[in-house]
Motif scaffolding. Structure first.
Motif, short mmCIF file in Angstrom:
data_model
loop_
_atom_site.label_atom_id
_atom_site.label_comp_id
_atom_site.label_asym_id
_atom_site.label_seq_id
_atom_site.Cartn_x
_atom_site.Cartn_y
_atom_site.Cartn_z
N VAL A 11 0.82 -1.21 0.00
CA VAL A 11 0.00 0.00 0.00
C VAL A 11 0.85 1.26 0.00
N ILE A 12 2.13 1.15 0.41
CA ILE A 12 3.02 2.31 0.44
C ILE A 12 3.98 2.22 -0.74
N LEU A 13 3.99 3.23 -1.59
CA LEU A 13 4.91 3.25 -2.72
C LEU A 13 6.35 3.20 -2.23
N HIS A 14 7.22 2.56 -3.00
CA HIS A 14 8.62 2.48 -2.58
C HIS A 14 9.24 3.87 -2.43
N SER A 15 8.85 4.79 -3.28
CA SER A 15 9.44 6.12 -3.21
C SER A 15 9.02 6.89 -1.97
N LYS A 16 7.96 6.40 -1.29
CA LYS A 16 7.46 7.07 -0.09
C LYS A 16 7.83 6.33 1.19
N ARG A 17 8.46 5.18 1.07
CA ARG A 17 8.79 4.39 2.25
C ARG A 17 9.91 5.08 3.04
N ALA A 18 9.84 4.96 4.36
CA ALA A 18 10.73 5.75 5.23
C ALA A 18 11.95 4.99 5.71
N ASN A 19 11.92 3.64 5.66
CA ASN A 19 12.93 2.87 6.39
C ASN A 19 13.91 2.12 5.50
N MET A 20 15.16 2.11 5.93
CA MET A 20 16.19 1.23 5.39
C MET A 20 16.96 0.70 6.60
N LYS A 283 35.00 15.12 11.50
CA LYS A 283 35.50 16.18 12.37
C LYS A 283 35.01 16.01 13.80
N GLU A 284 33.77 15.55 13.94
CA GLU A 284 33.18 15.37 15.27
C GLU A 284 33.53 14.02 15.88
N ASP A 285 34.34 13.22 15.16
CA ASP A 285 34.75 11.90 15.62
C ASP A 285 33.54 11.03 15.95
N ALA A 286 32.54 11.08 15.08
CA ALA A 286 31.31 10.31 15.28
C ALA A 286 31.57 8.82 15.09
N THR A 287 30.72 8.01 15.67
CA THR A 287 30.78 6.57 15.45
C THR A 287 30.15 6.23 14.11
N GLU A 288 30.39 5.02 13.65
CA GLU A 288 29.78 4.58 12.40
C GLU A 288 28.26 4.62 12.50
N GLN A 289 27.75 4.19 13.64
CA GLN A 289 26.30 4.18 13.82
C GLN A 289 25.73 5.59 13.78
N ALA A 290 26.41 6.54 14.43
CA ALA A 290 25.93 7.92 14.43
C ALA A 290 25.97 8.50 13.02
N PHE A 291 27.03 8.19 12.28
CA PHE A 291 27.11 8.67 10.90
C PHE A 291 25.99 8.07 10.05
N ARG A 292 25.78 6.76 10.21
CA ARG A 292 24.74 6.11 9.43
C ARG A 292 23.37 6.71 9.72
N GLN A 293 23.09 6.96 10.98
CA GLN A 293 21.80 7.57 11.35
C GLN A 293 21.68 8.98 10.75
N GLN A 294 22.78 9.72 10.73
CA GLN A 294 22.77 11.06 10.17
C GLN A 294 22.47 11.03 8.68
N ILE A 295 23.11 10.11 7.96
CA ILE A 295 22.90 10.01 6.52
C ILE A 295 21.48 9.56 6.20
N GLN A 297 18.84 9.94 7.98
CA GLN A 297 17.93 11.04 8.28
C GLN A 297 18.00 12.10 7.20
N ALA A 298 19.20 12.36 6.68
CA ALA A 298 19.35 13.34 5.58
C ALA A 298 18.62 12.85 4.34
N PHE A 299 18.69 11.55 4.06
CA PHE A 299 17.96 10.98 2.92
C PHE A 299 16.46 11.27 3.06
N ILE A 300 15.96 11.11 4.28
CA ILE A 300 14.53 11.32 4.52
C ILE A 300 14.18 12.81 4.43
#
Length: 337
Positions: A11-20, A283-295, A297-300
């Motif tokens: 029921v949800i188009l792929h282009s509108k799906r929020a999660n990966m 620069k902020e010495d983020a963890t991989e998980q923090a970077f992944r969450q940031q990216i 969220q930016a995609f969304i």
């Protein structure tokens, strides 16, 4: 709970799906009509639901397994499942994710037919590549002028060095007579963007390396670039799969590479989102998980998947009339063609 039918799950188009999702050290299974993943914390089994109807890609990393029943439900919902290394990278077999795509489904043929309508013509294929390059810069402008967080980090689309590089980029792109010239022009622009981002984030001496180390900031920026690029490849692969266009029909990257079209499509969003955030998070010495969450969220926030669908469909349907396109969008493909 009764099993849901495929039509219920789509029921949800792929282009509108929020999660990966990226999962590691867990077991993915079907339970009570839902897809769950099981993990152990402090010797206690914990179950977490995966909302498959609102998910585009499921990436399985180290220490994961998946049941046949879970794969059946994921296939019904049209979720792409891939295997990869830790943190989402490197891709499985060090070259690509082995996507498991559902076979008992129907996808539109109009986009593939439209793509084939120009792909075998060198001039038209080059024009499509130039269209992608224009769209790439349009998205870069849109994101960098809108994103307050990137602005606060100093990323300014109107910066003289950026505008000078873009003037040269547009001139050379317009004059290009081959995909190789486009690739060279693209590489020159990306080099300027790397230098600009490195200067803003005090990452002196940055040099792009695809085999990055994680011991220093320079290596961490490279690692984040690789990680973010793979996430962009996941969105591109999802876009092409939904539209039914095989990954081998590239317009710019090497036509002998089976997945080259994934790279073409992912390039539409990489410079705008992955590049700046890789440097900022390093620069902020983020963890991989923090970077992944940031990216992610930016995609969304900037509707990256929407944009990929929009641009690929635009190129695929460029030779059709507005009436035919409207009919396709309303699932009247036969009448349209």
């Amino acid at each position: 709970m009764d099993d849901l039918s495929p039509s219920d799950l789509k029921v949800i188009l792929h282009s509108k799906r929020a999660n990966m999702y990226y999962l590691e050290h867990c077991r993915v299974m079907q339970k009570d009509g839902r897809v769950l993943y099981l993990t152990e914390v402090n010797k206690e089994n914990l179950y977490f639901n995966i909302p498959i109807a609102n998910t585009t890609v499921l990436m399985l990393g180290n220490g994961t397994s998946i049941t046949q029943a879970a794969m059946r439900m994921l296939a019904q919902a049209g979720v792409l499942v891939g295997f990869c290394g830790g943190g989402g990278t490197p891709l499985y077999m060090a070259c690509e994710i082995e996507w498991l795509t559902p076979q008992s489904e129907y996808r539109p043929t109009a986009y593939l037919q439209g793509w084939m309508g120009f792909w075998f013509d060198d001039d038209k294929r080059l024009a499509a590549a130039k269209s992608f390059q224009q769209a790439r810069i349009h998205y870069l402008q849109h994101v960098w002028q809108k994103d307050r967080d990137l602005k606060s980090e100093g990323f300014d689309f109107e910066d003289k060095s950026i505008q000078s590089a873009l003037d040269l980029f547009f001139t050379r792109t317009q004059a290009a007579t081959s995909s190789q010239e486009l690739l060279l022009t693209e590489a020159q622009l990306t080099k300027v963007l790397y230098k600009y981002a490195a200067h803003l984030t005090q990452n002196a001496g940055f040099k792009r390396q695809h085999e990055a180390t994680r011991t220093v900031a320079i290596g961490k920026a490279n690692d984040f670039l690789n990680h973010g690029n793979y996430l962009a490849y996941g969105l591109a692969a999802c876009t092409l799969w939904v539209l039914g266009i095989p990954h081998g029909f590239a317009v710019m990257h090497g036509k002998t590479r089976r997945g080259a079209l994934v790279f073409d499509v992912a390039d539409l969003i990489k410079d705008a989102l992955v590049l700046p955030w890789a440097f900022v998070c390093a620069k902020e010495d983020a963890t991989e998980q923090a970077f992944r969450q940031q990216i992610l969220q930016a995609f969304i926030d900037h509707k990256a998947l929407d944009y990929l669908f929009e641009q690929v469909k635009k190129v695929a349907l460029q030779a059709l009339t507005e009436q035919q396109i409207d009919a396709i969008e309303n699932d009247q493909v036969g009448d349209a063609l």
